[in-house]
Scaffold this motif. Structure first.
Motif, PDB file in Angstrom:
ATOM      1  N   ILE A 156       0.744  -1.143  -0.040  1.00  0.00           N
ATOM      2  CA  ILE A 156       0.119   0.126  -0.011  1.00  0.00           C
ATOM      3  C   ILE A 156       0.962   1.270  -0.088  1.00  0.00           C
ATOM      4  O   ILE A 156       1.864   1.355   0.875  1.00  0.00           O
ATOM      5  N   GLY A 199       1.245   7.117   1.178  1.00  0.00           N
ATOM      6  CA  GLY A 199       0.617   8.418   1.161  1.00  0.00           C
ATOM      7  C   GLY A 199      -0.982   7.810   1.225  1.00  0.00           C
ATOM      8  O   GLY A 199      -1.856   8.611   1.488  1.00  0.00           O
ATOM      9  N   TYR A 200      -1.246   6.341   1.294  1.00  0.00           N
ATOM     10  CA  TYR A 200      -2.685   5.819   1.240  1.00  0.00           C
ATOM     11  C   TYR A 200      -3.080   5.115   2.705  1.00  0.00           C
ATOM     12  O   TYR A 200      -3.919   4.636   2.655  1.00  0.00           O
ATOM     13  N   HIS A 201      -1.840   5.152   3.457  1.00  0.00           N
ATOM     14  CA  HIS A 201      -1.848   4.302   4.689  1.00  0.00           C
ATOM     15  C   HIS A 201      -3.206   4.771   5.730  1.00  0.00           C
ATOM     16  O   HIS A 201      -3.937   3.934   6.045  1.00  0.00           O
ATOM     17  N   ARG A 257      -5.756   6.590   4.569  1.00  0.00           N
ATOM     18  CA  ARG A 257      -6.867   6.694   3.860  1.00  0.00           C
ATOM     19  C   ARG A 257      -7.583   5.293   3.804  1.00  0.00           C
ATOM     20  O   ARG A 257      -8.860   5.244   4.040  1.00  0.00           O
ATOM     21  N   VAL A 258      -6.905   4.310   3.754  1.00  0.00           N
ATOM     22  CA  VAL A 258      -7.448   2.724   3.544  1.00  0.00           C
ATOM     23  C   VAL A 258      -8.065   2.332   4.969  1.00  0.00           C
ATOM     24  O   VAL A 258      -8.712   1.456   5.195  1.00  0.00           O
ATOM     25  N   THR A 295     -13.625   2.536   1.817  1.00  0.00           N
ATOM     26  CA  THR A 295     -12.771   3.056   1.019  1.00  0.00           C
ATOM     27  C   THR A 295     -11.613   1.775   0.377  1.00  0.00           C
ATOM     28  O   THR A 295     -11.381   0.845   0.994  1.00  0.00           O
ATOM     29  N   LEU A 319      -8.801   1.118  -2.833  1.00  0.00           N
ATOM     30  CA  LEU A 319      -7.755   2.010  -3.737  1.00  0.00           C
ATOM     31  C   LEU A 319      -8.112   1.424  -5.414  1.00  0.00           C
ATOM     32  O   LEU A 319      -7.316   2.146  -6.351  1.00  0.00           O
TER      33      LEU A 319
END
Length: 247
Positions: free
Chosen positions: A183, A186-188, A190-191, A196, A198
């Motif tokens: 992952i 920058g998406y840690h 967000r997920v 949510t 990706l």
């Protein structure tokens, strides 16, 4: 001055209690509405099958746009049902169960019996800590969410998942490490949010609730969840810390 400080503390405590009550009421609402709506969705899941059977009995060949429409109905009702199941799971965290000492290895074995594991995948146990104090259902939900996430988002036919547990001072740490695509950093955060994903849901089926459920469980037991990239350059480690003796 002391009177003002006492008043502010009282107001803060009252606001916190009101917030908790509001959150509980909202989760109760989610539970009730998800349960009721799912009853209707179950009927919708069977509807395409009934239509197909009726058409076949009437001698109508099911192909072309009709077959595509029935397949589309099956796909979307199935997706809706999974979403409702995950919402119910989210609302049930911490509810209607006993908080007790749970054997981690036994819980993991039970979870692996329920998860459809691809034939090319192996699960390695590195359980240095054998017991965690947690809700009997919450531990199952937590492990299911973490392992299912590792399997679902893997990009190869051969995969390795390492499930670890150990004590770190006053915490019990559970982690699931995979050798999937990883992952992006920058998406840690967000997920970990609800609903949510990706990747498009047409590529990976799921509600995007798995890690949100895991985070809720971690927070319930005065812990936290974190995501890190593996040092070997491929894959992800998701670590959940649970405070011993909480909640």
């Amino acid at each position: 001055m002391n009177t003002n400080a006492t008043l502010r503390a009282s107001q803060s405590s009252s606001a916190a209690e009101t917030s908790l009550e509001t959150s509980k009421e909202f989760e109760d609402f989610i539970y009730l509405i998800s349960h009721d709506v799912r009853n209707s969705v179950r009927a919708l899941i069977e509807l395409p099958q009934w239509i197909a059977e009726d058409l076949t009995e009437a001698g109508v060949k099911i192909d072309g746009s009709v077959a595509e429409s029935i397949e589309l109905m099956n796909k979307h009702t199935g997706r809706l049902d999974r979403m409702l199941v995950d919402l119910l799971t989210f609302s049930r965290v911490g509810r209607m169960q006993n908080v007790e000492d749970v054997n981690i290895d036994a819980a993991l074995s039970e979870v692996l019996e329920e998860i459809p594991m691809p034939s090319g995948f192996t699960v390695v146990r590195a359980l240095d800590c054998e017991v965690v104090t947690i809700g009997e259902r919450d531990i199952m939900t937590l492990m299911t969410a973490l392992i299912s996430n590792a399997v679902k988002h893997h990009d190869r036919s051969l995969g390795k998942i390492v499930v670890s547990s150990y004590r770190d001072r006053e915490d019990v740490v559970l982690s699931v490490r995979d050798n999937g695509p990883g992952i992006p950093a920058g998406y840690h955060e967000r997920v970990l949010g609800a609903m949510t994903t990706l990747r498009p849901r047409d590529e990976v089926e799921g509600s995007g609730m798995g890690l949100a459920i895991a985070r809720k469980i971690a927070q319930l037991y005065d812990g936290r969840i974190s995501i890190s990239e593996n040092q070997e350059g491929r894959g992800t480690t998701i670590e959940v810390r649970l405070a011993v003796g909480s909640p």
